[in-house]
Design a protein around this motif. Structure first.
Motif, PDB file in Angstrom:
ATOM      1  N   MET A 118       0.919  -1.090   0.137  1.00 17.32           N
ATOM      2  CA  MET A 118      -0.011  -0.018   0.067  1.00 17.32           C
ATOM      3  C   MET A 118       0.964   0.991  -0.054  1.00 17.32           C
ATOM      4  O   MET A 118       1.817   1.513   0.882  1.00 17.32           O
ATOM      5  CB  MET A 118      -0.985  -0.031   1.217  1.00 17.32           C
ATOM      6  N   LYS A 119       0.760   2.129  -0.917  1.00 14.84           N
ATOM      7  CA  LYS A 119       1.500   3.251  -1.178  1.00 14.84           C
ATOM      8  C   LYS A 119       0.652   4.464  -0.495  1.00 14.84           C
ATOM      9  O   LYS A 119      -0.497   4.688  -0.610  1.00 14.84           O
ATOM     10  CB  LYS A 119       1.759   3.425  -2.852  1.00 14.84           C
ATOM     11  N   ILE A 120       1.499   5.259   0.312  1.00 18.07           N
ATOM     12  CA  ILE A 120       0.838   6.411   0.967  1.00 18.07           C
ATOM     13  C   ILE A 120       0.964   7.704  -0.076  1.00 18.07           C
ATOM     14  O   ILE A 120       2.206   7.958  -0.519  1.00 18.07           O
ATOM     15  CB  ILE A 120       1.527   6.814   2.367  1.00 18.07           C
ATOM     16  N   ASN A 121       0.044   8.363  -0.228  1.00 17.51           N
ATOM     17  CA  ASN A 121      -0.030   9.489  -1.091  1.00 17.51           C
ATOM     18  C   ASN A 121       0.052  10.689  -0.283  1.00 17.51           C
ATOM     19  O   ASN A 121      -0.681  11.436   0.295  1.00 17.51           O
ATOM     20  CB  ASN A 121      -1.103   9.609  -1.890  1.00 17.51           C
ATOM     21  N   LEU A 122       1.689  11.008  -0.174  1.00 15.93           N
ATOM     22  CA  LEU A 122       1.783  12.178   0.574  1.00 15.93           C
ATOM     23  C   LEU A 122       1.143  13.559   0.317  1.00 15.93           C
ATOM     24  O   LEU A 122       0.749  14.574   1.165  1.00 15.93           O
ATOM     25  CB  LEU A 122       3.388  12.606   0.735  1.00 15.93           C
ATOM     26  N   ARG A 123       0.988  13.689  -1.051  1.00 14.91           N
ATOM     27  CA  ARG A 123       0.252  14.802  -1.587  1.00 14.91           C
ATOM     28  C   ARG A 123      -1.262  15.043  -0.959  1.00 14.91           C
ATOM     29  O   ARG A 123      -1.422  16.058  -0.604  1.00 14.91           O
ATOM     30  CB  ARG A 123       0.139  14.886  -3.239  1.00 14.91           C
ATOM     31  N   LYS A 124      -1.911  13.980  -0.995  1.00 10.69           N
ATOM     32  CA  LYS A 124      -3.145  13.869  -0.255  1.00 10.69           C
ATOM     33  C   LYS A 124      -3.381  14.352   1.028  1.00 10.69           C
ATOM     34  O   LYS A 124      -4.032  15.087   1.509  1.00 10.69           O
ATOM     35  CB  LYS A 124      -3.882  12.602  -0.826  1.00 10.69           C
ATOM     36  N   ILE A 125      -2.378  13.739   1.809  1.00 12.18           N
ATOM     37  CA  ILE A 125      -2.347  14.037   3.132  1.00 12.18           C
ATOM     38  C   ILE A 125      -1.995  15.447   3.476  1.00 12.18           C
ATOM     39  O   ILE A 125      -2.676  16.115   4.293  1.00 12.18           O
ATOM     40  CB  ILE A 125      -1.128  13.081   3.756  1.00 12.18           C
ATOM     41  N   ILE A 126      -1.213  16.063   2.739  1.00  9.71           N
ATOM     42  CA  ILE A 126      -0.701  17.684   2.835  1.00  9.71           C
ATOM     43  C   ILE A 126      -2.118  18.246   2.562  1.00  9.71           C
ATOM     44  O   ILE A 126      -2.341  19.311   3.158  1.00  9.71           O
ATOM     45  CB  ILE A 126       0.493  17.724   2.184  1.00  9.71           C
ATOM     46  N   ILE A 127      -2.758  18.110   1.544  1.00  9.76           N
ATOM     47  CA  ILE A 127      -3.951  18.882   1.055  1.00  9.76           C
ATOM     48  C   ILE A 127      -4.914  18.955   2.235  1.00  9.76           C
ATOM     49  O   ILE A 127      -5.604  19.783   2.569  1.00  9.76           O
ATOM     50  CB  ILE A 127      -4.288  18.347  -0.372  1.00  9.76           C
ATOM     51  N   GLY A 128      -5.166  17.380   2.684  1.00  7.58           N
ATOM     52  CA  GLY A 128      -6.184  17.296   3.665  1.00  7.58           C
ATOM     53  C   GLY A 128      -5.890  18.136   5.003  1.00  7.58           C
ATOM     54  O   GLY A 128      -6.702  18.585   5.717  1.00  7.58           O
ATOM     55  N   ILE A 129      -4.556  17.942   5.565  1.00  6.90           N
ATOM     56  CA  ILE A 129      -3.949  18.795   6.613  1.00  6.90           C
ATOM     57  C   ILE A 129      -4.343  20.002   6.312  1.00  6.90           C
ATOM     58  O   ILE A 129      -4.910  20.878   7.247  1.00  6.90           O
ATOM     59  CB  ILE A 129      -2.818  18.370   7.002  1.00  6.90           C
ATOM     60  N   SER A 130      -3.880  20.593   5.201  1.00  7.03           N
ATOM     61  CA  SER A 130      -4.144  22.023   4.767  1.00  7.03           C
ATOM     62  C   SER A 130      -5.426  22.704   4.848  1.00  7.03           C
ATOM     63  O   SER A 130      -5.844  23.558   5.296  1.00  7.03           O
ATOM     64  CB  SER A 130      -3.333  22.324   3.441  1.00  7.03           C
ATOM     65  N   GLY A 131      -6.415  21.782   4.405  1.00  9.29           N
ATOM     66  CA  GLY A 131      -7.710  22.055   4.269  1.00  9.29           C
ATOM     67  C   GLY A 131      -8.504  22.129   5.705  1.00  9.29           C
ATOM     68  O   GLY A 131      -9.003  23.029   6.178  1.00  9.29           O
TER      69      GLY A 131
END
Length: 166
Positions: free
Chosen positions: A1-14
């Motif tokens: 399972m690959k972690i999508n760092l970009r989605k995590i950063i967008i989620g935390i920023s939101g």
């Protein structure tokens, strides 16, 4: 399972943006209502009726007061008065917005003395100077103290003092 760092950063920023916007709106609403209570404020006595626990760990007092032969309720948090021990059935000073008595602040640290328990109607100031000074320092802290000073609406010390001198 690959972690999508970009989605995590967008989620935390939101989430961070939402939290900041919520804090600004919440603080603005609280400060706006508080200044209106003091601008149009009248003092009277409120009876501390009972406690409720609407949320886990939060104890809220239920206080009732009469304005123009109508009963209103105030629901201050006991946590707002950490150095006091209010007693159910006792009278405490309350300030309410004369234009909208549903907006009020009950001071569970300012018990009405027996000599003034016949107090009825509205007052422009609390008749005990020491109590009035405590109320005045509370409003100054609400607008100029802690993190509140960083949130709008912004009031100068002079504007607040003008409201207090009314």
């Amino acid at each position: 399972m690959k972690i999508n760092l970009r989605k995590i950063i967008i989620g935390i920023s939101g989430l961070l943006c939402f939290t900041i916007i919520f804090l600004f709106i919440s603080r603005w609403d609280t400060k706006h209502k508080t200044i209106e209570i003091y601008r149009n404020g009248k003092y009277t006595k409120a009876v501390y009726k009972k406690n409720i626990t609407p949320a886990k760990g939060a104890v809220t007092a239920i206080c009732s007061f009469i304005v123009n032969n109508k009963e209103y309720l105030s629901k201050p948090s006991l946590a707002s008065f950490p150095n006091s021990s209010p007693t159910i059935g006792e009278n405490y000073y309350i300030i309410y917005n004369s234009m909208n008595p549903d907006e009020s602040i009950c001071f569970l640290n300012l018990e009405v003395p027996d000599s003034l328990n016949n107090l009825s109607g509205e007052l422009n100031k609390i008749p005990i100077e020491n109590y009035q000074k405590k109320v005045d320092s509370l409003i100054m802290a609400t607008f100029l103290g802690g993190v509140n000073k960083y949130f709008p609406p912004y009031y100068s010390r002079e504007e607040i003092e003008r409201v207090l001198r009314k």
